[in-house]
Design a protein around this motif. Structure first.
Motif: not given
Length: 347
Positions: A121-140
């Motif tokens: 399984c994979l959990i993936d979350v966005p890197l959010l700061a205000g109205d910006r998305c800088f990328g993603t953080l994922a764990v498997a």
């Protein structure tokens, strides 16, 4: 969420009593670059989640590039994952966390690679700061769980920390760039010049790599301002810098040293090579009119050139000699290049 489904993760109700490992705080304190910060997060997120793999991916054009990785190398660091056709890309585009179960049954390329490495399984979350998305953080994970709400909540909190760090780094980089940049023309300022000059001077001293400095002055600039106004004059200066930059090498430093005066620091360049480049610049400025607000204005510039000499005590000696050559070019009628070397100075 059923087996094989990709769905939104649970809400914030499971965020109670989340703890940040003290080792992460210590690593962040000692980190000296963005890459070190991201690598610290990937390491300690793996510890907090007990994950078999943790990755941080940042956007680059149509891809997300894995910039930090801890654990399994199924998708190695540096890999470009297409935004279209991947779970990482969908999380980034939709700015919504996702949990993916039964990776082997998913059609996405990143899921297949993780499944081939034994991940369930994979959990993936966005890197959010205000109205910006800088990328993603994922764990498997190699072992699935019925309830991954706690893990998702921890990832979401840490993702916000990462995004905030990236935002601060971006803002600091912007401030540093502003401190080294002329606000009108975008050329470097004297601070940028002396910083770069220290590097080329060291290279000259240690490795005998010559450098040259070209002093440049837009001819009759006061007359231009008096005739057309300062707005047109400012526009001409900006266009002048763009034309010089288009004909300069990467690593050569363009500097605004005064009102209509500029410099070009050419690394690893002897006088003969620099003279050829300077003459091409002189022709490029004078041979083609500048299109300014519906007008075509003929602009010329004067150029004074020199190379670093063994007798120079420091970079200031090089600049002074270039200024002397510039003065000679202006006195000789402008729109030309004058160079000074040791033999000419002795004469």
């Amino acid at each position: 969420m059923g087996d094989g489904d990709i769905s939104a993760t649970c809400d914030a109700t499971s965020k109670e009593q989340l703890f940040i490992p003290i080792g992460l705080v210590a690593d962040l304190w000692s980190a000296r670059s963005r890459d070190e910060i991201l690598q610290s997060f990937s390491k300690w997120v793996s510890v907090a989640i007990k994950a078999d793999r943790c990755s941080i991916a940042l956007p680059d054009g149509d891809n997300l590039v894995v910039k930090a990785l801890n654990g399994d190398q199924a998708i190695p660091q540096g890999t470009a994952v297409p935004i279209n056709g991947s779970v990482l890309g969908r999380v980034f585009a939709n700015r919504t966390a996702e949990v993916v179960r039964d990776l082997a049954e998913q059609p996405f390329m990143d899921c297949r690679k993780l499944a081939d490495a034994g991940m369930k399984c994979l959990i993936d979350v966005p890197l959010l700061a205000g109205d910006r998305c800088f990328g993603t953080l994922a764990v498997a994970l190699r072992q699935d769980k019925d309830d991954l709400c706690k893990e998702t909540a921890i990832l979401t909190a840490l993702a916000q920390c990462i995004a905030t760090q990236l935002l601060v780094i971006e803002q600091m980089d912007h401030l540093v760039a502003m401190a080294r940049t002329d606000a009108l023309t975008g050329a470097g300022n004297r601070h940028a010049l002396y910083e770069r000059a220290a590097q080329v001077w060291q290279d000259w001293q240690q490795n005998s790599r010559p450098f040259s400095f070209l002093a440049m002055d837009v001819d009759h600039f006061k007359q231009i301002n008096d005739t057309y106004g300062h707005d047109i004059g400012d526009t001409i200066l900006c266009a002048f810098v763009r034309r010089v930059a288009a004909r300069s090498r990467a690593g050569d430093q363009i500097i605004r040293t005064g009102g209509e005066e500029f410099g070009l620091l050419m690394h690893d360049t002897d006088l003969a090579t620099a003279t050829s480049r300077a003459n091409r610049l002189c022709d490029a400025i004078g041979d083609s009119p500048f299109a300014i607000k519906g007008m075509e204005l003929n602009i010329t510039a004067s150029f004074g050139l020199t190379q670093v000499l063994s007798s120079d005590a420091g970079f200031e000696d090089v600049m002074k000699r270039a200024d002397m050559a510039l003065y000679e070019a202006k006195a000789a009628g402008r729109d030309q290049v004058i160079s000074l070397d040791q033999a000419e100075l002795a004469a």
